[in-house]
Scaffold this motif. Structure first.
Motif, PDB file in Angstrom:
ATOM      1  N   ARG A 208     -71.568-104.163  -4.136  1.00 47.80           N
ATOM      2  CA  ARG A 208     -71.979-103.350  -5.284  1.00 47.80           C
ATOM      3  C   ARG A 208     -70.870-102.360  -5.622  1.00 47.80           C
ATOM      4  NH1 ARG A 208     -77.225 -99.265  -6.187  1.00 47.80           N
ATOM      5  NH2 ARG A 208     -76.889 -99.044  -8.431  1.00 47.80           N
ATOM      6  N   LEU A 209     -70.569-102.269  -6.903  1.00 50.88           N
ATOM      7  CA  LEU A 209     -69.521-101.363  -7.383  1.00 50.88           C
ATOM      8  C   LEU A 209     -70.128-100.408  -8.400  1.00 50.88           C
ATOM      9  CD1 LEU A 209     -66.409-100.658  -7.684  1.00 50.88           C
ATOM     10  CD2 LEU A 209     -66.431-102.271  -9.595  1.00 50.88           C
ATOM     11  N   VAL A 210     -69.785 -99.137  -8.258  1.00 56.01           N
ATOM     12  CA  VAL A 210     -70.202 -98.113  -9.229  1.00 56.01           C
ATOM     13  C   VAL A 210     -68.968 -97.308  -9.620  1.00 56.01           C
ATOM     14  CG1 VAL A 210     -71.572 -96.028  -9.602  1.00 56.01           C
ATOM     15  CG2 VAL A 210     -72.568 -97.966  -8.374  1.00 56.01           C
ATOM     16  N   ASN A 211     -68.770 -97.118 -10.909  1.00 56.51           N
ATOM     17  CA  ASN A 211     -67.637 -96.319 -11.403  1.00 56.51           C
ATOM     18  C   ASN A 211     -68.140 -94.974 -11.900  1.00 56.51           C
ATOM     19  OD1 ASN A 211     -66.664 -99.378 -12.743  1.00 56.51           O
ATOM     20  ND2 ASN A 211     -65.499 -98.378 -11.152  1.00 56.51           N
ATOM     21  N   GLN A 212     -67.590 -93.888 -11.347  1.00 55.58           N
ATOM     22  CA  GLN A 212     -67.945 -92.572 -11.863  1.00 55.58           C
ATOM     23  C   GLN A 212     -67.120 -92.263 -13.112  1.00 55.58           C
ATOM     24  OE1 GLN A 212     -65.882 -92.898  -9.297  1.00 55.58           O
ATOM     25  NE2 GLN A 212     -64.330 -91.283  -9.272  1.00 55.58           N
TER      26      GLN A 212
ATOM     27  N   GLU B 207     -60.270 -96.942 -13.515  1.00 57.76           N
ATOM     28  CA  GLU B 207     -58.853 -97.294 -13.622  1.00 57.76           C
ATOM     29  C   GLU B 207     -58.444 -98.350 -12.590  1.00 57.76           C
ATOM     30  OE1 GLU B 207     -59.055 -93.558 -10.980  1.00 57.76           O
ATOM     31  OE2 GLU B 207     -60.060 -94.357 -12.768  1.00 57.76           O
ATOM     32  N   HIS B 208     -59.279 -98.539 -11.564  1.00 61.24           N
ATOM     33  CA  HIS B 208     -58.977 -99.568 -10.555  1.00 61.24           C
ATOM     34  C   HIS B 208     -59.769-100.850 -10.797  1.00 61.24           C
ATOM     35  CE1 HIS B 208     -56.658 -96.648  -8.375  1.00 61.24           C
ATOM     36  NE2 HIS B 208     -57.679 -95.843  -8.297  1.00 61.24           N
ATOM     37  N   ALA B 209     -60.336-100.988 -11.997  1.00 59.68           N
ATOM     38  CA  ALA B 209     -61.232-102.109 -12.294  1.00 59.68           C
ATOM     39  C   ALA B 209     -60.556-103.458 -12.138  1.00 59.68           C
ATOM     40  CB  ALA B 209     -61.790-101.974 -13.713  1.00 59.68           C
ATOM     41  N   VAL B 210     -59.247-103.512 -12.354  1.00 61.51           N
ATOM     42  CA  VAL B 210     -58.578-104.812 -12.308  1.00 61.51           C
ATOM     43  C   VAL B 210     -57.723-104.957 -11.055  1.00 61.51           C
ATOM     44  CG1 VAL B 210     -56.956-106.351 -13.452  1.00 61.51           C
ATOM     45  CG2 VAL B 210     -58.609-105.093 -14.811  1.00 61.51           C
TER      46      VAL B 210
ATOM     47  N   ALA C 183     -44.492-101.549 -11.597  1.00 61.96           N
ATOM     48  CA  ALA C 183     -45.506-102.419 -12.177  1.00 61.96           C
ATOM     49  C   ALA C 183     -45.664-102.069 -13.651  1.00 61.96           C
ATOM     50  CB  ALA C 183     -46.838-102.240 -11.446  1.00 61.96           C
ATOM     51  N   ASN C 184     -46.211-102.993 -14.447  1.00 58.97           N
ATOM     52  CA  ASN C 184     -46.367-102.753 -15.883  1.00 58.97           C
ATOM     53  C   ASN C 184     -47.125-101.470 -16.169  1.00 58.97           C
ATOM     54  OD1 ASN C 184     -44.953-104.971 -16.838  1.00 58.97           O
ATOM     55  ND2 ASN C 184     -46.727-106.320 -16.712  1.00 58.97           N
ATOM     56  N   GLU C 185     -48.164-101.218 -15.382  1.00 61.39           N
ATOM     57  CA  GLU C 185     -48.989-100.029 -15.635  1.00 61.39           C
ATOM     58  C   GLU C 185     -48.286 -98.729 -15.238  1.00 61.39           C
ATOM     59  OE1 GLU C 185     -50.014-101.712 -11.618  1.00 61.39           O
ATOM     60  OE2 GLU C 185     -49.768-102.505 -13.647  1.00 61.39           O
ATOM     61  N   GLU C 186     -47.129 -98.835 -14.579  1.00 59.64           N
ATOM     62  CA  GLU C 186     -46.359 -97.650 -14.215  1.00 59.64           C
ATOM     63  C   GLU C 186     -45.269 -97.338 -15.245  1.00 59.64           C
ATOM     64  OE1 GLU C 186     -46.525 -97.821  -9.340  1.00 59.64           O
ATOM     65  OE2 GLU C 186     -45.164 -99.198 -10.359  1.00 59.64           O
ATOM     66  N   VAL C 187     -45.242 -98.113 -16.340  1.00 57.94           N
ATOM     67  CA  VAL C 187     -44.256 -97.920 -17.412  1.00 57.94           C
ATOM     68  C   VAL C 187     -44.990 -97.520 -18.685  1.00 57.94           C
ATOM     69  CG1 VAL C 187     -42.420 -98.992 -18.752  1.00 57.94           C
ATOM     70  CG2 VAL C 187     -42.766 -99.672 -16.372  1.00 57.94           C
TER      71      VAL C 187
ATOM     72  N   PRO D 187     -70.601-103.609 -12.492  1.00 59.04           N
ATOM     73  CA  PRO D 187     -70.838-103.400 -13.928  1.00 59.04           C
ATOM     74  C   PRO D 187     -70.273-104.572 -14.730  1.00 59.04           C
ATOM     75  CG  PRO D 187     -69.979-101.397 -12.915  1.00 59.04           C
ATOM     76  CD  PRO D 187     -69.861-102.476 -11.882  1.00 59.04           C
ATOM     77  N   GLU D 188     -71.014-105.000 -15.723  1.00 64.18           N
ATOM     78  CA  GLU D 188     -70.560-106.138 -16.527  1.00 64.18           C
ATOM     79  C   GLU D 188     -69.214-105.862 -17.191  1.00 64.18           C
ATOM     80  OE1 GLU D 188     -71.533-109.286 -16.825  1.00 64.18           O
ATOM     81  OE2 GLU D 188     -72.918-108.795 -15.201  1.00 64.18           O
ATOM     82  N   GLY D 189     -68.974-104.583 -17.542  1.00 64.80           N
ATOM     83  CA  GLY D 189     -67.694-104.222 -18.156  1.00 64.80           C
ATOM     84  C   GLY D 189     -66.528-104.479 -17.227  1.00 64.80           C
ATOM     85  N   VAL D 190     -66.702-104.217 -15.930  1.00 66.97           N
ATOM     86  CA  VAL D 190     -65.633-104.452 -14.957  1.00 66.97           C
ATOM     87  C   VAL D 190     -65.432-105.949 -14.763  1.00 66.97           C
ATOM     88  CG1 VAL D 190     -64.914-104.127 -12.560  1.00 66.97           C
ATOM     89  CG2 VAL D 190     -66.012-102.255 -13.793  1.00 66.97           C
TER      90      VAL D 190
END
Length: 849
Positions: A597-601, A567-570, A200-204, A245-248
């Motif tokens: 509900r999602l919370v990112n540490q 890092e799993h936001a998308v 995947a792109n994120e693995e390069v 979160p609005e950022g996600v």
């Protein structure tokens, strides 16, 4: 820490309570209709993003989110909820396969060993997981249902008329393979010859594989694709009702990348061919001075001149070694090659050159862009690099210069739309193009269909066979499809997957062969939250009753709380949402969204303020911390470091500080006798709390309750420290206050709270059950009301004393009380009282000669 210097015996009671919890299965959550299920309680489903069990094991950053969810789970149980709090393993992946290539050991063995290590580490921290629900994505009993869900996707299509997935049998067209949600296509991919797989792109990273650092090239390959683009609008609009979160949410919206604009046809000079360009700014068409195609664009080979062919071919080869992420990097230096061909700008009728450049991606829009250098930063960089002309066509409304202006303004130098605002100009120029047959309104998305194949061994095999060049699904009774053992797990070197070497396994029948690609690691994590609801069901991927209960509720998402890294936001979250929506459309699940509900540490850095890594030597192993300070100190410090979502550095001195706090908690209840053994302190008594003790107890209940609800765990611990300070040194501690405090402490430090509760219950037998079965303490607001104030006493403006007064005291009452205070009487004796100044609720100033 020396055995004799341990401030409290955590090494004795922590293993004891972990054994009790496991033996009694205290945290098992029965399903509806099972023994022990209480239908009168509401449910709460709290879930961690389950880990990949690597050989390195946990470092102190991993359990941060797990500790937060455990606090919530324990708290919700005490609040009377049926709590589902499971853990499992996202265990397919490249590292185990790479070890198999090097050692010859089957990846299942490596995975089993890693899981055992991870599980042991998690149990040492005292997490209240329902281990009866443990799942592993590499278990055939699990991936049987991963393959089953793939078949549901394969045998479905998205009906635009109903805006949902339907069985492929409802499709009335001639070729159902053209509309399946799972289909085969030849697509350019990131191919790593050394690893023998697509990445995947994120693995390069920088043209090399993230794992191993091996060269990666772009090449077309036959791949399985999932038609996630059919759900773009639903993935966008249904995001709004989620408590994320609005950022996600913004990251997901940007990844989907909805753009409204126009598609414009540019006729190629001296040819009948046209180049279609998508743009969000058709109002700038008069400023278009060049076109740029993706190097892979199908028209490039048709239009390139003989003189430009060598340079173009060499440029294409260089581009093939880059990932899409690298190509789209806005900060990199612009490169490109002129094709030698020209197109006609439909607005100006002028010839403009056609270039290729790696920053134009074949997968986005039409794979071609119109260069408007006067009003686009990227186009301007390209034009300056290659000395291309610029034409200003938008005048800002303010004082900004027109050249380089990228906002909306007034159209200039554009005969058809001069004087119009950008919004009006977009509409008019698009209509003008439509009338001339040279363009049309269009909506574009960045989101591409999901490349769902991997050329690996260690993954879920596809339940697909091939016959006469056509693919067919296996029957559900043939699942699971299990990968066969191989003599070695090395890549074939030909581009064929490792399963290609299993000749007997591949041969399904005289005419049919098995698919040899496997699914990506994402597959198992797309639906694991559903399997946790009913992990032992061998008749269905999840029982209907269990799914309706644990995923139930008024809101669209089923899991009440989902905690994991940003890092799993998308990708993971988008893919899981896609699978959930397909299953929802087909009637297999009751909710359209997986996670409400999602919370990112945040990330925990090393003590050197750098990200923890082997190469930096700054990794801290939780086992070492627990050996020295105990699991409760580890848990509390993880939460005390700062707000959960923030990045923060680890500090062993900080752990030591939290350990001292817990030692003070221990000594509130316990004392050492002459034999150096611990025994219950005589200070704990069945007495009524005085006014001050009531106030601090109820203030602590209120603060800790509110802070847990808002994930402010650090300030909750601070309030508990205030409580301990208030009671340290007290001649007597009311049993009721101590019990309330231990109940508040138990989600954070469950071992010490359980041990002290047991010690208290042995003497005070009115509450013998375990602390985990206690109700959450409640507070009385009336006891928190400030009914007294501290009043400063001054003589001639100088502080001499303080006194407590009722908050409703009158000026006369404050004056009288001040003059009767012994300190004041002594200091004004024999002096003439001139006047007394009273500032209500604050001070009394006595003026004397």
């Amino acid at each position: 820490m020396d055995e004799r210097r341990k401030p409290y015996p955590f090494d004795q009671f922590e293993p004891k309570w972990q054994a009790i919890w496991e033996e009694q299965q205290l945290f098992h959550a029965p399903n509806p209709a099972e023994k022990g299920f209480d239908p009168s309680k509401s449910k709460f489903y709290v879930l961690d993003m389950f880990p990949y069990p690597s050989g390195a094991g946990l470092h102190v950053g991993h359990p941060e989110g797990y500790t937060a969810t455990d606090i919530i789970a324990r708290y919700k149980r005490m609040r009377g909820f049926n709590v589902l709090h499971p853990m499992g393993w996202d265990a397919f992946g490249l590292p185990a396969e790479q070890y198999a290539i090097k050692s010859g050991q089957h990846p299942a063995i490596t995975t089993r060993e890693n899981v055992a290590s991870f599980k042991n580490q998690l149990k040492r921290i005292g997490f209240s997981y329902d281990w009866q629900r443990e799942i592993n994505t590499t278990d055939p009993r699990y991936y049987k249902w991963t393959q089953w869900i793939f078949l549901q996707i394969y045998n479905s299509w998205f009906n635009p008329a109903t805006n949902k997935a339907e069985p492929i049998s409802t499709y009335s067209g001639k070729n159902p393979d053209e509309v399946r949600l799972a289909y085969v296509a030849d697509v350019p991919v990131n191919w790593c010859p050394e690893l023998g797989t697509v990445l995947a792109n994120e693995e390069v990273v920088d043209g090399k594989s993230e794992i191993g650092g091996f060269p990666v090239v772009r090449r077309p390959m036959r791949q399985w694709m999932l038609r996630i683009t059919a759900y773009t609008e639903r993935l966008l609009t249904e995001l709004n009702a989620l408590d994320w979160p609005e950022g996600v949410k913004l990251l997901q919206r940007n990844w989907i990348g909805k753009s409204e604009g126009a598609e414009i046809d540019f006729k190629i000079d001296k040819s009948d061919q046209k180049i279609r360009v998508f743009t969000t700014r058709p109002d700038t068409l008069y400023g278009g001075t060049f076109l740029v195609l993706a190097p892979e664009h199908s028209l490039v080979d048709l239009i390139v001149t003989e003189e430009q062919w060598p340079a173009l071919r060499e440029y294409r080869e260089r581009t093939a070694r880059k990932s899409d992420l690298e190509r789209a990097d806005l900060s990199k230096d612009k490169t490109g090659v002129f094709t030698g061909a020209y197109a006609i700008n439909p607005a100006t009728d002028q010839r403009i050159p056609i270039w290729i450049a790696d920053y134009v991606l074949i997968g986005y829009g039409t794979g071609a862009i119109g260069g408007v250098p006067a009003h686009d930063e990227r186009d301007l960089e390209f034009a300056r690099k290659f000395d291309l002309p610029t034409v200003t066509v938008v005048q800002p409304i303010g004082d900004e210069p027109a050249f380089g202006f990228t906002g909306e303004g007034i159209a200039i130098n554009s005969p058809v739309i001069n004087g119009l605002t950008s919004a009006e100009a977009k509409k008019k120029i698009t209509a003008w193009l439509e009338e001339r047959g040279q363009g049309k309104r269009s909506i574009n998305y960045k989101l591409r269909d999901w490349l769902f194949s991997r050329q690996r061994y260690w993954g879920e095999p596809f339940p697909i066979i091939w016959e006469d060049g056509n693919h067919h699904s296996l029957g559900e009774d043939e699942l699971p499809v299990v990968p066969p053992p191989l003599e070695d797990y090395k890549p074939t070197g030909t581009g064929e997957p490792p399963l290609f070497k299993a000749k007997d396994w591949i041969r399904y029948s005289e005419k049919a062969t098995r698919e040899t690609n496997v699914m990506p690691q994402w597959a198992g994590s797309c639906w694991y939250y559903l399997r946790f609801c009913d992990p032992n069901n061998d008749q269905r991927f999840v029982g209907e009753q269990a799914e309706r209960y644990w995923m139930g509720g008024e809101k669209p998402g089923g899991v009440d709380l989902y905690v994991g890294g940003i890092e799993h936001a998308v990708l993971h979250l988008l893919y899981a949402r896609f699978w959930q929506k397909v299953l929802f459309d087909l009637g297999y699940v009751s909710k359209p969204e997986p996670f409400q509900r999602l919370v990112n540490q945040g990330i925990i850095l090393g003590e050197d303020n750098q990200k923890m890594s082997k190469s930096r030597g700054n990794i801290v192993n939780p086992d070492d911390v627990i050996d020295q300070y105990g699991a409760d100190a580890f848990r509390c410090y993880e939460m005390f470091m700062g707000p959960l979502e923030q990045m923060k550095p680890w500090s062993m001195r900080g752990v030591e500080g939290v350990s001292r706090f817990l030692a003070r908690v221990w000594r509130l209840c316990m004392r050492e006798n002459q034999s150096d053994d611990w025994e219950l302190s005589g200070k704990i008594k069945q007495i009524d709390a005085d006014k001050a003790q009531q106030k601090i107890t109820h203030a602590t209940i209120k603060k800790v309750t509110e802070d847990i609800e808002s994930f402010s765990f650090n300030t909750a611990i601070s309030q508990m420290m205030i409580f301990v300070n208030a009671f340290t040194g007290a001649e007597a501690i009311p049993l009721s206050s101590m019990r309330s405090f231990l109940a508040l402490l138990s989600p954070f430090a469950p071992h010490i709270a359980s041990e002290l509760w047991e010690k208290l219950s042995a003497k005070f037998t009115d509450a013998r059950s375990d602390i985990t079965e206690q109700p959450w303490p409640t507070y009385d607001e009336r006891l928190l009301v400030e009914d007294e104030v501290e009043v400063v006493l001054q003589i001639n403006g100088k502080l001499r004393d303080r006194m407590k007064m009722s908050i409703s005291a009158t000026d006369e009452e404050m004056k009288t009380a001040a003059l009767l205070t012994p300190t004041i009487q002594d200091r004004i004796a024999g002096k003439t009282l001139r006047k007394v100044i009273v500032v209500p609720k604050k001070l009394v100033n006595i003026v004397v000669d």
